[in-house]
Design a protein around this motif. Structure first.
Motif, PDB file in Angstrom:
ATOM      1  N   PRO A   1       1.011  -1.320  -0.008  1.00  0.00           N
ATOM      2  CA  PRO A   1       0.080  -0.101   0.073  1.00  0.00           C
ATOM      3  C   PRO A   1       0.735   1.246  -0.088  1.00  0.00           C
ATOM      4  O   PRO A   1       2.019   1.226   0.562  1.00  0.00           O
ATOM      5  CB  PRO A   1      -0.775  -0.080   1.130  1.00  0.00           C
ATOM      6  N   ARG A   2       0.310   2.307  -0.424  1.00  0.00           N
ATOM      7  CA  ARG A   2       0.933   3.569  -0.729  1.00  0.00           C
ATOM      8  C   ARG A   2       1.727   3.963   0.866  1.00  0.00           C
ATOM      9  O   ARG A   2       2.904   4.480   0.691  1.00  0.00           O
ATOM     10  CB  ARG A   2       0.276   4.525  -1.159  1.00  0.00           C
ATOM     11  N   GLN A   3       1.053   3.866   1.885  1.00  0.00           N
ATOM     12  CA  GLN A   3       1.535   4.646   3.050  1.00  0.00           C
ATOM     13  C   GLN A   3       2.745   3.524   3.476  1.00  0.00           C
ATOM     14  O   GLN A   3       3.774   4.064   4.101  1.00  0.00           O
ATOM     15  CB  GLN A   3       0.414   4.291   4.145  1.00  0.00           C
TER      16      GLN A   3
ATOM     17  N   PHE B   1      -3.251  -4.171   5.668  1.00  0.00           N
ATOM     18  CA  PHE B   1      -3.208  -3.394   4.574  1.00  0.00           C
ATOM     19  C   PHE B   1      -4.364  -2.562   4.359  1.00  0.00           C
ATOM     20  O   PHE B   1      -4.514  -1.469   4.134  1.00  0.00           O
ATOM     21  CB  PHE B   1      -2.873  -3.860   3.151  1.00  0.00           C
ATOM     22  N   GLN B   2      -5.675  -3.169   4.529  1.00  0.00           N
ATOM     23  CA  GLN B   2      -6.937  -2.607   4.473  1.00  0.00           C
ATOM     24  C   GLN B   2      -6.889  -1.513   5.571  1.00  0.00           C
ATOM     25  O   GLN B   2      -7.661  -0.454   5.283  1.00  0.00           O
ATOM     26  CB  GLN B   2      -7.980  -3.642   4.449  1.00  0.00           C
TER      27      GLN B   2
ATOM     28  N   THR C   1      -5.184   1.514   5.030  1.00  0.00           N
ATOM     29  CA  THR C   1      -5.759   2.425   4.192  1.00  0.00           C
ATOM     30  C   THR C   1      -6.928   3.109   4.641  1.00  0.00           C
ATOM     31  O   THR C   1      -7.230   4.210   4.143  1.00  0.00           O
ATOM     32  CB  THR C   1      -5.802   1.476   2.829  1.00  0.00           C
ATOM     33  N   ASP C   2      -7.830   2.326   5.264  1.00  0.00           N
ATOM     34  CA  ASP C   2      -9.194   2.995   5.453  1.00  0.00           C
ATOM     35  C   ASP C   2      -9.526   2.185   6.831  1.00  0.00           C
ATOM     36  O   ASP C   2     -10.209   1.138   6.992  1.00  0.00           O
ATOM     37  CB  ASP C   2     -10.125   2.343   4.528  1.00  0.00           C
TER      38      ASP C   2
ATOM     39  N   ASP D   1      -7.802  -5.334  -3.836  1.00  0.00           N
ATOM     40  CA  ASP D   1      -6.532  -4.782  -3.972  1.00  0.00           C
ATOM     41  C   ASP D   1      -5.777  -5.130  -2.859  1.00  0.00           C
ATOM     42  O   ASP D   1      -4.453  -5.508  -2.905  1.00  0.00           O
ATOM     43  CB  ASP D   1      -6.549  -3.405  -4.241  1.00  0.00           C
ATOM     44  N   SER D   2      -6.449  -5.041  -1.426  1.00  0.00           N
ATOM     45  CA  SER D   2      -5.700  -5.278  -0.281  1.00  0.00           C
ATOM     46  C   SER D   2      -5.452  -6.649  -0.413  1.00  0.00           C
ATOM     47  O   SER D   2      -4.048  -7.268   0.213  1.00  0.00           O
ATOM     48  CB  SER D   2      -6.656  -4.931   0.989  1.00  0.00           C
TER      49      SER D   2
END
Length: 548
Positions: free
Chosen positions: A80-82, A429-430, A433-434, A443-444
């Protein structure tokens, strides 16, 4: 007159094949390691140089000590981007391997998430998101430096939470002192009542004392997220009385594998505790000299860097590490070292990705503390329909490769846990992200499967090439073979005197006994042969690249 080459070659081959069959039969009858006998050569190679001189000589095909598959770069772009941007920032600064950096980052993120969320792969398959990382690397790979970058928000959170909880700690200490004074007073009354001719009521005092023990003030939870001491006693106490979620991270994994916790007497208890915590099971702690207690709902993540030689030695002597199932739960990595290529770079002074990562971890930890204060249970993240399809596809692909001739046949233990680790990674990851979501998207899940698959491939790459010989023997012989090849090619030779080896050879084989054992092993593997009635050694021409 020179004999017919064709007839002579055929006779020579038959003799050598018969001799080889005899040797193989003897080794199979009395193997040094019955569970894993040493391999045998699969053919004979003509010594073309000898043939041109009118001699017909055949060598056994040289065997490899290890068949190491090429290292596959870590899939940083799949993160993930973060996480990805933080990894790039730290890699820019430390020049450490991406696999080592990403492992530290994700393990920190798992520590922040494990107290807040669980993951459901199916209605009755709900478990923690804790992760166990085991990374092999030599000293100087900068794991301590990398960990310092990613663990900083954990330390900041601990200071922040401890400052906030100070009034509660002070109140607890005052209540404890009052409670202890009451206990002493009731004990004194009980002693007085037990004396002859006493007017005291012993039964009433006993009841009062019993009630006091039930009313003992409860120690407030003290957030402490990182540990380096992994004795089971310390870990049990910490999870039950201080904070029910923690990370054990160390760049000196040799202290773990060579320490008390994994010694012969304590290994089963320690690994059993780790396995239970990874699975989210309750632990009953029975004590003879203190109160027994139960640990429920605790969470633990691990991040260990171990030197390859230390790890290989420990595995060779302690097969139970795999049999008990601890290694199967680990995300394994053996990244290529960057040492020797880390030329100085002037820091640019900016690290937006790492700063954003720190803010993310702190936010998740604060959410977890707030839920803890309110007594709220963890949020369970379920798989969306698309994520479930991704996960099932990954699960089935791994499963079909665990059979006898499958790609992961040698690491079935790791393969059996790969899909669960993929789901844990996807949930982390999910949530990163949120934090408001309750479903894992495709995606995750795809990112989780890619990362888990990469670690499974790393386990296969390492364990399929592990030497099956006693500690150090194969490594010394392999090192000696490499030195002999290099020496002979530089000096355009095929033979070397043993006195030269004793004087100039590798330091690991300078001792006479070590040299003799290594030469015996090299001869068994077809790398060399002793020249009769001389102190010289001949190198298998198949290993050399000499001018014709």
């Amino acid at each position: 007159m020179t004999p017919s080459p064709t007839k002579y070659d055929a006779d020579q081959i038959r003799q050598l094949v018969a001799e080889r069959q005899r040797i193989v039969a003897e080794k199979l009858a009395n193997p040094a390691n019955p569970a894993n006998p040493r391999p045998q050569s699969d053919g004979l190679i003509a010594d073309t140089a000898a043939c041109t001189e009118g001699k017909s000589t055949y060598w056994p095909r040289p065997l490899e000590f290890t068949k190491v598959e090429p290292f596959v770069p870590y899939p940083t772009e799949s993160l993930p981007r973060q996480v990805r941007e933080a990894v790039y920032n730290v890699a820019n600064t430390t020049q450490a391997p991406h696999a080592l950096i990403a492992s530290s980052a994700i393990c920190t993120l798992a520590t922040a998430c494990q107290g807040v969320i669980d993951v459901a792969r199916a209605p009755y398959l709900v478990g923690p998101v804790s992760l166990f990382y085991l990374v092999l690397g030599d000293s100087g790979e900068r794991k301590s430096t990398v960990d310092a970058y990613f663990n900083q928000p954990l330390k900041d959170f601990q200071k922040e939470a401890l400052k906030e909880i100070q009034p509660e700690i002070a109140r607890y200490k005052a209540e404890l002192e009052v409670w202890e004074a009451k206990i002493e007073r009731e004990k004194a009354s009980l002693r007085e009542a037990s004396r002859p001719k006493s007017d005291g009521d012993g039964e009433t005092t006993k009841k009062a004392l019993g009630q006091l023990y039930q009313d003992k003030p409860k120690q407030p939870l003290i957030p402490k997220l990182t540990l380096t001491d992994i004795t089971t006693e310390k870990l049990h106490y910490h999870l039950a009385n201080e904070w029910p979620s923690c990370l054990i991270a160390t760049a000196e994994g040799g202290l773990v594998f060579g320490g008390r916790s994994l010694s012969k007497d304590y290994q089963t208890a320690t690994l059993g505790t780790f396995n239970a915590l990874w699975s989210g099971e309750s632990i009953d702690v029975a004590r003879k000299t203190a109160d027994s207690f139960e640990i429920c709902g605790a969470r633990l993540s691990l991040s260990l860097l171990v030197q390859p030689t230390v790890f290989t030695t420990y595995i060779a002597k302690n097969q139970s590490l795999r049999q008990i199932g601890f290694l199967a739960r680990c995300l394994f990595a053996y990244p290529e070292s960057t040492q020797g290529s880390r030329l100085y770079r002037e820091p640019d002074g900016t690290r937006p990705g790492l700063d954003a990562f720190h803010d993310l971890v702190l936010n998740l930890l604060r959410r977890g503390l707030d839920r803890q204060k309110r007594g709220q249970s963890r949020t369970t993240l379920h798989l969306s329909s698309a994520a479930k399809d991704e996960w099932i596809s990954f699960h089935n692909e791994i499963e079909t490769n665990l059979g006898r001739n499958g790609a992961y046949a040698e690491v079935r233990d790791f393969g059996s846990k790969a899909a669960e680790n993929a789901a844990r990674l996807a949930a982390i990851f999910q949530y990163a992200t949120d934090p408001e979501s309750t479903q894992i998207d495709a995606d995750s899940m795809r990112s989780g499967c890619i990362v888990a698959g990469w670690h499974l491939q790393e386990a296969r790459r390492f364990f399929s090439s592990m030497p099956d010989l006693p500690d150090g023997e194969s490594q010394r012989a392999k090192h000696l073979s490499e030195w002999l090849i290099d020496y002979c090619e530089k000096h355009d030779k095929r033979t070397i005197c043993r006195s030269v080896l004793m004087r100039c050879g590798p330091s690991k084989t300078r001792k006479r006994n070590d040299l003799i054992e290594s030469l015996k092993l090299l001869q068994e593997y077809g790398h060399i042969r002793m020249i009769e009635d001389t102190p010289s050694i001949e190198i298998n021409p198949a290993l050399l690249e000499l001018p014709t």
